[in-house]
Design a protein around this motif. Structure first.
Motif, PDB file in Angstrom:
ATOM      1  N   GLY A 487       0.797  -1.223   0.000  1.00 12.89           N
ATOM      2  CA  GLY A 487       0.000   0.000   0.000  1.00 12.89           C
ATOM      3  C   GLY A 487       0.828   1.270   0.000  1.00 12.89           C
ATOM      4  O   GLY A 487       0.326   2.332   0.306  1.00 12.89           O
ATOM      5  N   VAL A 488       2.107   1.142  -0.357  1.00 14.62           N
ATOM      6  CA  VAL A 488       2.967   2.330  -0.406  1.00 14.62           C
ATOM      7  C   VAL A 488       2.821   2.942  -1.797  1.00 14.62           C
ATOM      8  O   VAL A 488       3.218   2.329  -2.789  1.00 14.62           O
ATOM      9  CB  VAL A 488       4.427   1.960  -0.102  1.00 14.62           C
ATOM     10  N   THR A 489       2.221   4.118  -1.843  1.00 12.89           N
ATOM     11  CA  THR A 489       1.948   4.748  -3.134  1.00 12.89           C
ATOM     12  C   THR A 489       2.522   6.163  -3.150  1.00 12.89           C
ATOM     13  O   THR A 489       2.768   6.762  -2.106  1.00 12.89           O
ATOM     14  CB  THR A 489       0.435   4.835  -3.406  1.00 12.89           C
ATOM     15  N   ALA A 492      -0.756   8.210  -5.789  1.00 15.93           N
ATOM     16  CA  ALA A 492      -1.643   7.075  -6.000  1.00 15.93           C
ATOM     17  C   ALA A 492      -1.058   6.012  -6.918  1.00 15.93           C
ATOM     18  O   ALA A 492      -1.732   5.058  -7.271  1.00 15.93           O
ATOM     19  CB  ALA A 492      -3.005   7.516  -6.537  1.00 15.93           C
ATOM     20  N   GLN A 493       0.202   6.155  -7.306  1.00 12.55           N
ATOM     21  CA  GLN A 493       0.816   5.103  -8.111  1.00 12.55           C
ATOM     22  C   GLN A 493       1.548   4.138  -7.199  1.00 12.55           C
ATOM     23  O   GLN A 493       2.201   4.552  -6.247  1.00 12.55           O
ATOM     24  CB  GLN A 493       1.808   5.694  -9.099  1.00 12.55           C
ATOM     25  N   PRO A 494       1.452   2.865  -7.525  1.00 12.26           N
ATOM     26  CA  PRO A 494       2.090   1.879  -6.645  1.00 12.26           C
ATOM     27  C   PRO A 494       3.609   1.878  -6.781  1.00 12.26           C
ATOM     28  O   PRO A 494       4.148   2.311  -7.801  1.00 12.26           O
ATOM     29  CB  PRO A 494       1.499   0.558  -7.128  1.00 12.26           C
TER      30      PRO A 494
END
Lengths: 509, 424
Positions: A487-489, A492-494
């Motif tokens: 969940g590290v974005t 909002a991009q992974p």
């Protein structure tokens, strides 16, 4: 957490508040219309028909020509073109070298090549673009096993070079007449060194010739000399190799695979028949220098050439870090090294995996302008054929990855290439961690032992959201700590690659 | 299901409302039963788990979208070229976006879910468009779009639908480039342009004296890395019948480790050894079949023997001590070779002498070896009593020309027996 929210957003959960505000504040809307293009792209480079594209070495000449050393189809050169299918190939040598697996380009007319029986200087004497002389600079002993291949030469920063010599494998055979004196003691074993200096890293220079440098290697298929003068060797999982290691090589040190010890005069001085396979494991363990990085087997199935990324930003944000080709998976690994307590150790993470990359990457070189990484593949003879030539181009795009991992007294500091979104990354659950160790064992490979699952007890982000400090209840030496980032974005991009493993030989003081 | 996308669908695709209603009807016939598709979100990765699914044009679809992520997401299916317009529409929503589920009222939307909270689920029922093609689907939450995308392929009626493609599916392997390389495992040179190859070569049973500067390899036994002990097998003593544990032997092979194999075409080939620095054998009728060493052409993996086969028949084999060596010479040192006049000229050191040696090819009867000593000294070629093939040695341009006559009985070399090879 950020606060300046429009009224209607207040009805949402706090997490979504934060996320939305970040998206709006960082101007993500404006990049909306841009084409989403990967930052790195792989291109296939065809070579002419009749050539086996099994790549044993890659280099560039001073005039900018790519040099491709093949294991059995000679040496090709071509000036790179934007369309790789348009490259005009020339055969610098059409002779079949014996499993040539290491190249140093001296000039447009001179290549230094390692092949199974020797180090050969291949020279175009008359300047017609075709080699005329194959000068033997040093010879290597051979028992007759297909596995006795080489890695290097890599320049030592002066006039000399380092070369790694693989052991023989029990899957091959020994000849009745060996090149070099035969040791019956060291013919035993899964991988063995029945002739001199198998399993050693050697040094060669024109004045002193070939001299032994360090011992205890099994299948060292990658060697590199760092910009700071440090020597690095990758080795392959197998007997006395529970997993795949990266070694920082010091002169005279022993790196754990015992067969090579019979060729160390100090080891056999009191007993010429001394058998390292009969020496207690505890004693061998005490003699050996540990790996700087232990690649999890899931990361690296067969590490090959390490290469330092020194493009100064032309190939993305990883200047100064090491890339390692993997010959048994479609993957290139990135290594983040640091010195702790006077010794090198560090973490590894995928640099590039799948997405058009072929399995079998063996040798790599950066283009002179630094924007392309040429990758040569080969794994034929011990696995299914996976041969070919590719290049990875950096298109200047945004890269979101772990940039660095630094050991702290109570945990790690992770640095990212982009600011990380507020939200999931603020929870310890974003950094689930496994800690385990690899037992030193004579067996062929082995499991991660004494594995435990832990989570950081505290997660503290820097104000710029680029660095996070992870605190753990306990830090132990002789452990690998593998963190899976969830969940590290960023915007909002992974995160590109979410698993990072740190080899903790020494604790931070 | 939200009314807006349906209206949009009907208007943009020009579908008759009747058709729509038909599609919505739950008919028991299989042909009209809705195609069920399930799409999940990969938690924390801003990606759909399913990146491609197929539907049949005009047929009903029941799409279940589950948001197992910690972030809110929607799923919006677009007409093939509608992406830029829909993006512009989302942009234009500004802060109203959230209220409107980030779904703008613009043409080009085939179907859309609401903005789903974490762990929420929605079933979307719609008719597949009549027009075949690739319909992208994305999450229109700002920014998610780069990575949260997939494609709905609308196939014509009667076309077989492929299984959905998921992110977690193993990525396609990039094929091996060797397979189509047209690399020959039976290479060949010509009289004028020899093919020179460094390789392991067969020892066709040469006089052991020619291996004077080699080590003596011994047979070995199988070994178990886990126990560090030799592996044994049970065998009954043929005389007493007593069963004993005996080691499993690993035989050594007859090979030449430092060979340089040279092909002058089908009529003449030879192996010169870079360890002993001398010609080992010559043959006619072909060169080498590399398949046993290189693997079956074009790109076989490891073979059993790792030695090439000799194609043809031997016309010369070395025997006895090295003819140029003096009694106190140390081991010869190979210095390499130069291509001189199209031929490899080997260079090696014997004591203080540096010697150059060339093999002159010939299509029949015999051939010549030329040797010179650098610095002009005359080489001393000792004709070996065992070396019956050497007929004359004469001075030639400051060096020697050694004439070799083909053996009267051409000798075929059998391939080495493939030793039993048990894998661990």
């Amino acid at each position: 957490m950020r606060t300046s929210l429009s009224p209607f957003v207040h009805s949402l959960t706090p997490f979504r508040n934060a996320l939305l505000s970040l998206v709006l504040a960082s101007g993500a809307m404006s990049v909306f219309a841009q084409e989403a293009k990967p930052a790195y792209q792989v291109e296939e480079i065809p070579v002419p028909k009749g050539i086996a594209p099994e790549i044993g070495g890659l280099g560039f000449t001073p005039s900018g020509k790519l040099v491709v050393l093949t294991r059995r189809s000679g040496i090709l050169t071509a000036k790179p073109t934007t369309d790789p299918a348009q490259m005009q190939w020339t055969r610098f040598s059409d002779q079949s070298l014996h499993n040539a697996n290491g190249l140093f380009v001296v000039s447009d007319r001179e290549m230094l090549v390692s092949q199974m029986p020797e180090l050969t200087r291949i020279i175009d004497l008359d300047g017609d673009g075709v080699a005329d002389e194959y000068r033997t600079e040093a010879t290597f002993n051979l028992s007759g096993a297909y596995h006795e291949v080489t890695a290097g030469p890599v320049p030592d920063g002066k006039d000399g070079f380092f070369i790694a010599l693989n052991t023989a494998s029990h899957s091959g055979f020994t000849f009745e007449h060996t090149r070099g004196p035969f040791s019956e003691v060291s013919r035993r074993g899964r991988n063995f060194a029945s002739v001199e200096y198998r399993g050693w890293v050697m040094h060669w220079d024109p004045k002193t010739g070939l001299t032994p440098w360090a011992k205890g290697f099994r299948s060292p298929n990658g060697i590199q000399f760092g910009p700071d003068g440090s020597l690095w060797v990758t080795d392959n999982q197998g007997d006395f190799r529970t997993t795949n290691p990266l070694y920082n090589v010091q002169k005279n040190a022993f790196y754990g695979h015992p067969s090579s010890l019979v060729w160390d005069p100090a080891y056999v001085q009191n007993n010429p028949k001394r058998d390292p396979l009969k020496q207690p494991m505890e004693e061998l363990d005490a003699m050996r220098t540990p790996a700087a990085v232990l690649f999890p087997y899931g990361f690296s199935r067969s590490p090959a050439e390490p290469l330092f990324e020194l493009t100064g930003g032309k190939f993305g944000p990883f200047n100064g870090q090491m890339l390692v080709a993997d010959a048994a998976a479609p993957r290139i690994i990135r290594v983040m090294l640091e010195q702790v307590d006077g010794a090198w150790q560090g973490a590894c993470v995928d640099f590039y995996s799948d997405h058009g990359l072929r399995n079998g990457s063996n040798r790599m070189v950066f283009s002179p302008d630094g924007t392309e990484l040429y990758v040569g593949q080969t794994m034929r003879e011990w696995a299914n054929a996976m041969e070919g030539l590719q290049r990875i181009r950096y298109n200047g795009g945004r890269v979101f990855e772990v940039l660095a991992m630094h050991l702290q007294k109570d945990g790690f500091e992770l640095e990212f290439t982009q600011p990380v979104d507020i939200g999931a990354a603020d929870q310890p659950s974003a950094f689930n961690t496994e800690t385990y160790w690899y037992e030193y064992s004579s067996s062929y490979g082995g499991p991660e032992s004494d594995a435990k699952k832990v989570r950081p007890t505290a997660v503290r982000w820097s104000a710029d959201r680029r660095k996070v400090n992870l605190t753990y209840a306990q830090m132990q030496s002789q452990r690998v700590m593998r963190v899976t980032l969830t969940g590290v974005t960023s915007n909002a991009q992974p995160l590109g690659h979410t698993m990072v493993a740190y080899t903790l030989n020494h604790l931070a003081k | 299901m939200r009314p807006l996308p349906l209206l949009a669908l009907a208007s943009t695709l020009g579908l008759a409302p009747l058709l729509f209603q038909t599609a919505q009807c739950q008919v028991s016939e299989n042909a009209t039963a809705p195609l069920k598709v399930s799409i999940k979100v990969l938690p924390g990765q801003v990606r759909f788990e399913t990146t491609r699914f197929d539907v049949t044009a005009g047929k009903p679809v029941e799409l279940t979208f589950s948001n197992g992520c910690i972030m809110p997401h929607n799923l919006v299916i677009l007409k093939p070229d509608a992406e830029p317009a829909v993006i512009a529409g989302v942009n234009a929503l500004g802060l109203e976006g959230l209220e409107k589920n980030f779904v703008p009222e613009v043409p080009g939307i085939v179907a859309a879910t609401k903005l789903l909270q974490p762990q929420a689920k929605e079933v979307l029922t719609f008719s597949a468009p009549q027009e075949t093609g690739d319909y992208p689907y994305v999450c229109t939450f700002p920014g998610h779009w780069y990575t949260m995308r997939g494609v709905m392929r609308v196939r014509a009626s009667g076309v077989k639908l492929e299984a959905a493609q998921r992110v977690l599916d193993k990525p396609a392997q990039v094929p091996d480039a060797l397979k189509h390389s047209e690399m020959s495992h039976k290479p060949m040179g010509t009289m004028d342009h020899p093919f020179v190859m460094r390789t392991f070569a067969l020892d066709p049973g040469l006089d052991p004296a020619v291996f004077a500067h080699h080590g003596v390899g011994k047979d070995a036994v199988k070994y178990d890395p886990a126990t560090r002990l030799d592996i044994t097998k049970k065998e009954a003593d043929p005389q007493t019948g007593v069963v004993r544990e005996i080691p499993i032997p690993v035989p050594s092979l007859k090979g030449v480790a430092g060979a340089i194999a040279v092909s002058h075409g089908p009529d003449f080939s030879y192996v010169w050894d870079s360890t002993e620095c001398r010609l080992f054998y010559a043959w006619r009728g072909g060169f080498l079949d590399m398949n046993p060493y290189w693997g079956q052409e074009p790109g076989g993996s490891r073979s059993k023997v790792y030695l090439p086969l000799i194609v043809g028949h031997l016309v010369y084999r070395a025997s006895g001590a090295m003819p140029l060596a003096e009694p106190n010479d140390p081991s010869p040192v190979f210095l390499g070779y130069k291509m001189e006049g199209g031929l490899p000229e080997f260079r090696y050191q014997l004591g203080q002498r540096v010697i150059r040696e060339k093999v002159l090819p010939s299509a029949k009867d015999g051939f010549e070896v030329r040797v010179t000593v650098e610095g002009g000294a005359t080489p001393n070629w000792k004709v070996n009593a065992a070396d019956l093939d050497v007929t004359t040695v004469r001075s030639e341009n400051g060096g020697l020309a050694v004439a070799v006559k083909d053996r009267p009985e051409p000798e075929h070399v059998l391939p080495p027996a493939s030793p039993k090879h048990e894998k661990h």
